[in-house]
Design a protein around this motif. Structure first.
Motif, PDB file in Angstrom:
ATOM      1  N   THR A   1       1.982   7.058  -8.742  1.00  0.00           N
ATOM      2  CA  THR A   1       2.012   6.894  -7.291  1.00  0.00           C
ATOM      3  C   THR A   1       2.102   5.416  -6.906  1.00  0.00           C
ATOM      4  O   THR A   1       1.367   4.589  -7.425  1.00  0.00           O
ATOM      5  CB  THR A   1       0.725   7.487  -6.681  1.00  0.00           C
ATOM      6  N   ILE A   2       3.008   5.127  -5.973  1.00  0.00           N
ATOM      7  CA  ILE A   2       3.024   3.798  -5.347  1.00  0.00           C
ATOM      8  C   ILE A   2       2.732   4.020  -3.871  1.00  0.00           C
ATOM      9  O   ILE A   2       3.440   4.786  -3.211  1.00  0.00           O
ATOM     10  CB  ILE A   2       4.381   3.078  -5.490  1.00  0.00           C
ATOM     11  N   ALA A   3       1.683   3.412  -3.363  1.00  0.00           N
ATOM     12  CA  ALA A   3       1.339   3.545  -1.940  1.00  0.00           C
ATOM     13  C   ALA A   3       1.623   2.220  -1.236  1.00  0.00           C
ATOM     14  O   ALA A   3       1.122   1.177  -1.643  1.00  0.00           O
ATOM     15  CB  ALA A   3      -0.132   3.916  -1.785  1.00  0.00           C
TER      16      ALA A   3
ATOM     17  N   MET B   1      -1.268  -9.199  -5.713  1.00  0.00           N
ATOM     18  CA  MET B   1      -1.319  -7.742  -5.925  1.00  0.00           C
ATOM     19  C   MET B   1      -0.758  -7.352  -7.295  1.00  0.00           C
ATOM     20  O   MET B   1      -1.303  -6.474  -7.963  1.00  0.00           O
ATOM     21  CB  MET B   1      -0.557  -7.024  -4.801  1.00  0.00           C
TER      22      MET B   1
ATOM     23  N   LEU C   1      -3.043  -5.958 -11.250  1.00  0.00           N
ATOM     24  CA  LEU C   1      -2.803  -4.783 -12.108  1.00  0.00           C
ATOM     25  C   LEU C   1      -3.079  -5.060 -13.581  1.00  0.00           C
ATOM     26  O   LEU C   1      -3.272  -4.132 -14.367  1.00  0.00           O
ATOM     27  CB  LEU C   1      -1.342  -4.323 -11.973  1.00  0.00           C
TER      28      LEU C   1
ATOM     29  N   GLY D   1       3.591  -2.156  -1.717  1.00  0.00           N
ATOM     30  CA  GLY D   1       2.705  -1.467  -2.661  1.00  0.00           C
ATOM     31  C   GLY D   1       3.228  -1.649  -4.073  1.00  0.00           C
ATOM     32  O   GLY D   1       4.445  -1.668  -4.294  1.00  0.00           O
ATOM     33  N   VAL D   2       2.323  -1.819  -5.019  1.00  0.00           N
ATOM     34  CA  VAL D   2       2.737  -2.041  -6.408  1.00  0.00           C
ATOM     35  C   VAL D   2       1.826  -1.241  -7.330  1.00  0.00           C
ATOM     36  O   VAL D   2       0.626  -1.118  -7.062  1.00  0.00           O
ATOM     37  CB  VAL D   2       2.737  -3.560  -6.738  1.00  0.00           C
ATOM     38  N   SER D   3       2.391  -0.667  -8.380  1.00  0.00           N
ATOM     39  CA  SER D   3       1.605   0.141  -9.323  1.00  0.00           C
ATOM     40  C   SER D   3       2.071  -0.094 -10.748  1.00  0.00           C
ATOM     41  O   SER D   3       3.189  -0.555 -10.984  1.00  0.00           O
ATOM     42  CB  SER D   3       1.764   1.633  -9.010  1.00  0.00           C
ATOM     43  N   GLU D   4       1.175   0.269 -11.658  1.00  0.00           N
ATOM     44  CA  GLU D   4       1.525   0.239 -13.072  1.00  0.00           C
ATOM     45  C   GLU D   4       2.367   1.484 -13.322  1.00  0.00           C
ATOM     46  O   GLU D   4       1.926   2.594 -13.020  1.00  0.00           O
ATOM     47  CB  GLU D   4       0.229   0.285 -13.871  1.00  0.00           C
TER      48      GLU D   4
END
Lengths: 301, 243
Positions: free
Chosen positions: A84-86, A127, A131, A285-288
């Motif tokens: 998920t990227i929010a 941000m 991570l 938004g940033v995600s692994e």
């Protein structure tokens, strides 16, 4: 011959004069997104949700060798998962009083508006660096300065995980200087290639060069934990981001705001306060995305 | 007539309170978390003269889960506070354990997060409770109470917050230190008088020996795979197909 001015200086001179050239205080302008280290997963504008699922598929299913003439016993399912990227609001707002604007200032409203892009870059770099601490693999030792051995350990970890290059390492400035000190003590050939001016222009001011085939970045956004710095080395595809443009927001004046830009700066006059508000909004938004593509480098801060 | 008594204004509340300099970047609140493969060897005995490690204990490595809108799925919709659950789920999906601040099982280490005032226009800096920040002008030094931090991590193991270390983690670490030792020995053989390499070799040897010793004790202390299950009635071994 000397002239003596007998008039009172306070009546004829300014208390202080301002240079037209404004000195900018030190700041870290590393931009990991701008350097292309984070994969872009599209514009959230009109996506009907701030949360976006990135589908991941595992094609690692080699063919087997069934008996000639016999049916294959069972179908192999395609393995999928998602991340998920929010997208969330990041913003900064400044006020300029009419008194400052009216009497004149060395920093114009336009300067303030332009600096919003800098603020957005600072925030997104923080941000991305936040991570690193969640990566499963780690190298380095608590309370011990970073060495070339840690750097090689990180490379070997990624290579053993079959992560395709090129790799990039993002280190806290102290980790970076510790690494440089360690490189100086290397006995054999060590391939540290400092950044050239062209490379710094292309990859941003955080780019420091290349060591052992890995791009090196130094950033003060790298987080601290337990007295250590949590830098990282990773291949492309480890992290991903999304942002949102203003084009679907009917109340934003698209004559003034670039509809494709994810950073919007707007000006609002508040007559009752006698001021102008300059507001920058950035939805990011940033995600692994894939844990195995990165390794945490945790060494003394 | 009433007598009003003022209360002393503490240094932290005064106009001249010490703030972190602007170069210390503000960050967001966080949870501490642990993943089963993240452990670290912490020296328990070090040679005073040479600084070479002689024995180690394995403690869980902790990482922060930032409660930061936009990071790892953390959402912030409307005026509601940030929702960290997606980021927590990300750790848990990999077998991780997230330490909630108010968990009473944390004992005296409950509420382990500290907030420091920063010169960044009120944006605070968050650290764990084991970190102290010393400021001298624009110089900053972060000191960690290592003994207390290690005691906290031992508590996590003792109270079963985290699963005991898997020997695979130790074996992998040993292999990494052995490779490091080999690389430095190889370099030293080409340049025998390099004092820095000599020190690196001595240090790596110390780590290899200490980790090997800890691996041996972990393996010898390992419980047998399982007791044979007593069957009710007449138990018979399954018949193997004849060759």
């Amino acid at each position: 011959m000397t002239y003596t001015v007998s008039a009172n200086g306070a009546d004829t001179q300014l208390t202080a004069s301002l240079n037209r050239l404004i000195h900018v205080l030190l700041l870290d302008m590393s931009d990991l997104v701008g350097a292309g280290l984070v994969t872009y997963y599209g514009d959230a504008g009109g996506a009907l949700s701030a949360t976006h699922k990135v589908a991941r598929v595992d094609w690692d299913d080699a063919m087997s060798a069934p008996t000639e003439g016999a049916a294959i016993s069972s179908a192999t399912a395609v393995s999928t998962s998602n991340v998920t990227i929010a997208v969330a609001r990041q913003a900064l707002y400044r006020e300029v009083s009419d008194l400052i604007s009216g009497t004149g200032s060395a920093i114009s409203d336009e300067d303030i508006a332009r600096a919003m892009a800098v603020s957005a870059v600072l925030r997104r770099t923080d941000m991305v660096a936040a991570l690193f601490g969640s990566l499963s693999s780690s190298v380095g030792n608590s309370g011990v300065d970073m060495t070339t051995d840690d750097f090689y350990d990180a490379i070997f970890t990624l290579e053993q995980a079959l992560v395709p290059g090129p790799f990039a390492a993002v280190l806290y400035p102290v980790q970076y200087t510790d690494l440089k000190s360690s490189i100086r003590g290397e006995g054999g050939p060590a391939q540290y290639i400092p950044a050239t001016q062209d490379q710094t222009l292309a990859k941003g001011p955080g780019y420091k060069g290349m060591f052992a085939g890995v791009e090196l970045y130094a950033s003060d956004s790298v987080a601290a934990s337990g007295g250590n710095s949590q830098g990282a080395m990773f291949g492309r595809g480890c992290f991903g981001y999304r942002d949102m443009s203003a084009q679907n927001i009917p109340t934003v004046d698209l004559q003034l705001v670039d509809p494709t830009s994810p950073i919007w700066v707007e000006r609002e006059r508040v007559a009752v306060n006698g001021e102008t508000q300059i507001v920058g909004n950035y939805y990011f938004g940033v995600s692994e995305i894939e844990d195995a593509r990165g390794v945490l480098i945790e060494t003394d801060r | 007539m009433a007598l009003l008594t003022g209360k002393p204004v503490l240094k932290e509340e005064r106009f001249d309170a010490t703030h972190l300099p602007r170069r210390v970047r503000p960050n967001k609140p966080f949870f501490l978390a642990h993943l089963p493969q993240r452990w670290e060897p912490v020296p328990t005995k070090v040679d005073k003269k040479t600084g070479v490690v002689q024995s180690v204990e394995w403690l869980p490595q902790l990482g922060p889960v930032p409660i930061d809108p936009g990071v790892n799925g953390v959402t912030k919709i409307g005026r509601a506070p940030a929702n960290p659950e997606p980021a927590i789920a990300h750790w848990q999906s990999r077998g991780g354990v997230v330490l909630r601040h108010g968990d009473p099982r944390l004992g005296k280490w409950k509420n382990y997060m500290s907030e420091f005032p920063s010169a960044w226009k009120g944006a605070p800096v968050f650290r764990d409770m084991f970190t102290q920040i010393e400021v001298l002008g624009d110089m900053v030094e972060e000191e960690v109470d290592a003994e207390e931090y290690n005691a906290f991590r031992r508590h996590l193991v003792k109270e079963h917050f985290v699963q005991p270390i898997n020997v695979m983690v130790v074996r992998k670490s040993l292999a990494r230190w052995e490779a490091r030792l080999d690389r430095n020995l190889n370099k030293l053989s080409a340049n025998n008088s390099n004092a820095l390499l000599q020190r690196r070799v001595a240090e790596a040897e110390g780590w290899v020996n200490a980790i090997r010793e800890s691996l041996e004790s972990l393996e010898s202390g390992r419980k047998p795979a399982g007791k044979p299950v007593k069957m009710r009635g007449k138990a018979s071994a399954p018949k193997l197909p004849e060759a």
